[in-house]
Enzyme design. Structure first.
Site, PDB file in Angstrom:
ATOM      1  CD  GLU A 275      -3.294  -0.373   2.099  1.00 17.43           C
ATOM      2  OE1 GLU A 275      -4.119   0.023   1.646  1.00 17.43           O
ATOM      3  OE2 GLU A 275      -2.876  -0.662   3.365  1.00 17.43           O
ATOM      4  CG  ASP A 276      -1.247   4.862  -1.274  1.00 14.76           C
ATOM      5  OD1 ASP A 276      -1.824   4.106  -0.377  1.00 14.76           O
ATOM      6  OD2 ASP A 276      -1.702   5.681  -1.720  1.00 14.76           O
TER       7      ASP A 276
ATOM      8  CG  PHE B 207      -3.704  15.035   1.865  1.00 10.69           C
ATOM      9  CD1 PHE B 207      -4.879  14.005   1.980  1.00 10.69           C
ATOM     10  CD2 PHE B 207      -3.486  15.363   0.636  1.00 10.69           C
ATOM     11  CE1 PHE B 207      -4.989  13.217   0.859  1.00 10.69           C
ATOM     12  CE2 PHE B 207      -3.890  14.658  -0.556  1.00 10.69           C
ATOM     13  CZ  PHE B 207      -4.848  13.685  -0.326  1.00 10.69           C
TER      14      PHE B 207
ATOM     15  CG  ASP C 126      -5.613   8.492   6.634  1.00  9.91           C
ATOM     16  OD1 ASP C 126      -4.964   8.745   7.991  1.00  9.91           O
ATOM     17  OD2 ASP C 126      -6.322   9.128   6.146  1.00  9.91           O
TER      18      ASP C 126
ATOM     19  NE  ARG D 164      -2.724   8.698  -8.974  1.00  8.30           N
ATOM     20  CZ  ARG D 164      -3.269   8.264  -8.123  1.00  8.30           C
ATOM     21  NH1 ARG D 164      -2.761   7.627  -6.826  1.00  8.30           N
ATOM     22  NH2 ARG D 164      -4.693   8.170  -8.009  1.00  8.30           N
TER      23      ARG D 164
HETATM   24  P1  5GP Z   1      -7.383   4.311   4.790  1.00  8.07           P
HETATM   25  O1  5GP Z   1      -8.514   3.361   4.375  1.00  8.07           O
HETATM   26  O2  5GP Z   1      -6.314   3.676   5.909  1.00  8.07           O
HETATM   27  O3  5GP Z   1      -8.093   5.649   5.689  1.00  8.07           O
HETATM   28  O4  5GP Z   1      -6.784   5.024   3.584  1.00  8.07           O
HETATM   29  C1  5GP Z   1      -5.929   4.565   2.806  1.00  8.07           C
HETATM   30  C2  5GP Z   1      -5.863   5.111   1.337  1.00  8.07           C
HETATM   31  O5  5GP Z   1      -6.231   6.616   1.841  1.00  8.07           O
HETATM   32  C3  5GP Z   1      -4.578   5.255   0.973  1.00  8.07           C
HETATM   33  O6  5GP Z   1      -4.383   4.236   0.155  1.00  8.07           O
HETATM   34  C4  5GP Z   1      -4.569   6.559   0.095  1.00  8.07           C
HETATM   35  O7  5GP Z   1      -5.212   6.321  -1.120  1.00  8.07           O
HETATM   36  C5  5GP Z   1      -5.333   7.459   0.961  1.00  8.07           C
HETATM   37  N1  5GP Z   1      -4.815   8.429   1.752  1.00  8.07           N
HETATM   38  C6  5GP Z   1      -4.701   8.484   3.092  1.00  8.07           C
HETATM   39  N2  5GP Z   1      -4.000   9.580   3.431  1.00  8.07           N
HETATM   40  C7  5GP Z   1      -3.461  10.159   2.323  1.00  8.07           C
HETATM   41  C8  5GP Z   1      -2.698  11.244   2.412  1.00  8.07           C
HETATM   42  O8  5GP Z   1      -2.090  11.943   3.101  1.00  8.07           O
HETATM   43  N3  5GP Z   1      -2.268  11.676   0.763  1.00  8.07           N
HETATM   44  C9  5GP Z   1      -3.011  10.894  -0.273  1.00  8.07           C
HETATM   45  N4  5GP Z   1      -2.520  11.345  -1.391  1.00  8.07           N
HETATM   46  N5  5GP Z   1      -3.695  10.000  -0.029  1.00  8.07           N
HETATM   47  C10 5GP Z   1      -3.969   9.491   1.291  1.00  8.07           C
END
Ligand code: 5GP
Length: 178
Positions: free
Chosen positions: A99-100, A152, A103, A165
Site C-alpha cells: 500500500e501507499d 495530507f 491512514d 503522483r
Molecule cells: P485508509 O483506508 O487507511 O484511511 O486510507 C488508505 C488510502 O487513503 C490510501 O491508500 C490513500 O489512497 C489514501 N490516503 C490516506 N492518507 C493520504 C494522504 O495523506 N495523501 C494521499 N494522497 N492519500 C491518502
C-alpha cells in the site's frame, strides 16, 4: 520554467525513499526465504513504491494488482469499493499487500477480511507510509517505510485528485496553491 508542485515542503526525499525501500526489500526477502510470495500492488497510489520494492527483491516472487477507491479530495469517504481484483487464486499462497499509506486503516481491514476469505497461507501488509494518529480500526503493517504526522501528502504515487503522483519525493500538500 521548473516544474512547481503545490507542496509546503518535501517530507521524504527520493534518496531517503530509495534507501528505505532497499531495506524493506531485504527484510521481506529474508523473512520469506524459501517461499514465493505474491506481492499485490494497491493501485494507483502504491504504483511507484511497488515497482521500486519489487526490483529490489532478492527471492522469487510473483506480482498482481488490485484497485480500490475510498478517497475524494483530501478526505476518506469511509467506504471502500473494489474496482479491480487480482487475477489468480491465492489459496495457500503467502500474500503481501503493498500500500501507499495506511491512514484510518479501513482499507486495510477491508482487504484483509476479503483476502482471508480466500484461504491464503498468510497475509501481511507493507506500506510506504503510516499515519497512526488517524486510525479508526486496529491494523499494524508488518513492513513500514515511514511513520508520518497527520498531514495530507502527495508524490511518489500519492495524489490529490489524481495529480502529483509523478513527484519523485513525498511532500506535504499545500491546499492554498491547488
Ligand atoms: P485508509 O483506508 O487507511 O484511511 O486510507 C488508505 C488510502 O487513503 C490510501 O491508500 C490513500 O489512497 C489514501 N490516503 C490516506 N492518507 C493520504 C494522504 O495523506 N495523501 C494521499 N494522497 N492519500 C491518502
Amino acid at each position: 520554467m521548473a516544474y512547481q508542485a503545490p507542496i509546503k515542503r518535501v517530507l521524504i526525499s527520493e534518496e531517503q525513499i530509495n534507501t528505505r525501500v532497499k531495506e524493506l526489500a531485504k527484510q521481506i526477502s529474508a523473512d520469506y526465504a524459501g517461499k514465493k510470495p505474491l506481492l499485490v500492488c494497491i493501485l494507483r497510489g502504491a504504483s511507484l513504491f511497488f515497482a521500486n520494492l519489487v526490483k529490489n527483491m532478492e527471492i522469487d516472487c510473483t506480482i498482481d494488482f488490485m484497485s480500490l477507491s475510498s478517497y475524494q479530495g483530501t478526505a476518506s469517504s469511509g467506504k471502500v469499493r473494489m474496482l479491480l481484483d487480482i487475477r489468480d487464486d491465492i489459496k495457500d499462497k503467502d500474500v503481501i499487500i503493498v500500500e501507499d499509506i495506511v491512514d484510518t486503516g479501513l482499507t486495510g481491514v477491508y482487504l484483509k477480511e476479503m483476502l482471508n476469505a480466500r484461504k491464503p497461507a498468510s497475509v501481511e501488509f507493507c506500506t510506504l507510509l503510516d499515519k497512526p494518529q488517524n486510525r479508526k480500526v486496529e491494523i499494524k503493517p508488518k513492513y513500514l517505510g515511514f511513520s508520518i504526522q497527520n498531514e495530507f501528502v502527495v508524490g511518489y504515487g500519492l495524489d490529490y485528485n489524481e495529480l502529483y503522483r509523478n513527484l519523485p519525493y513525498v511532500g506535504v500538500f499545500d491546499e492554498t496553491k491547488k
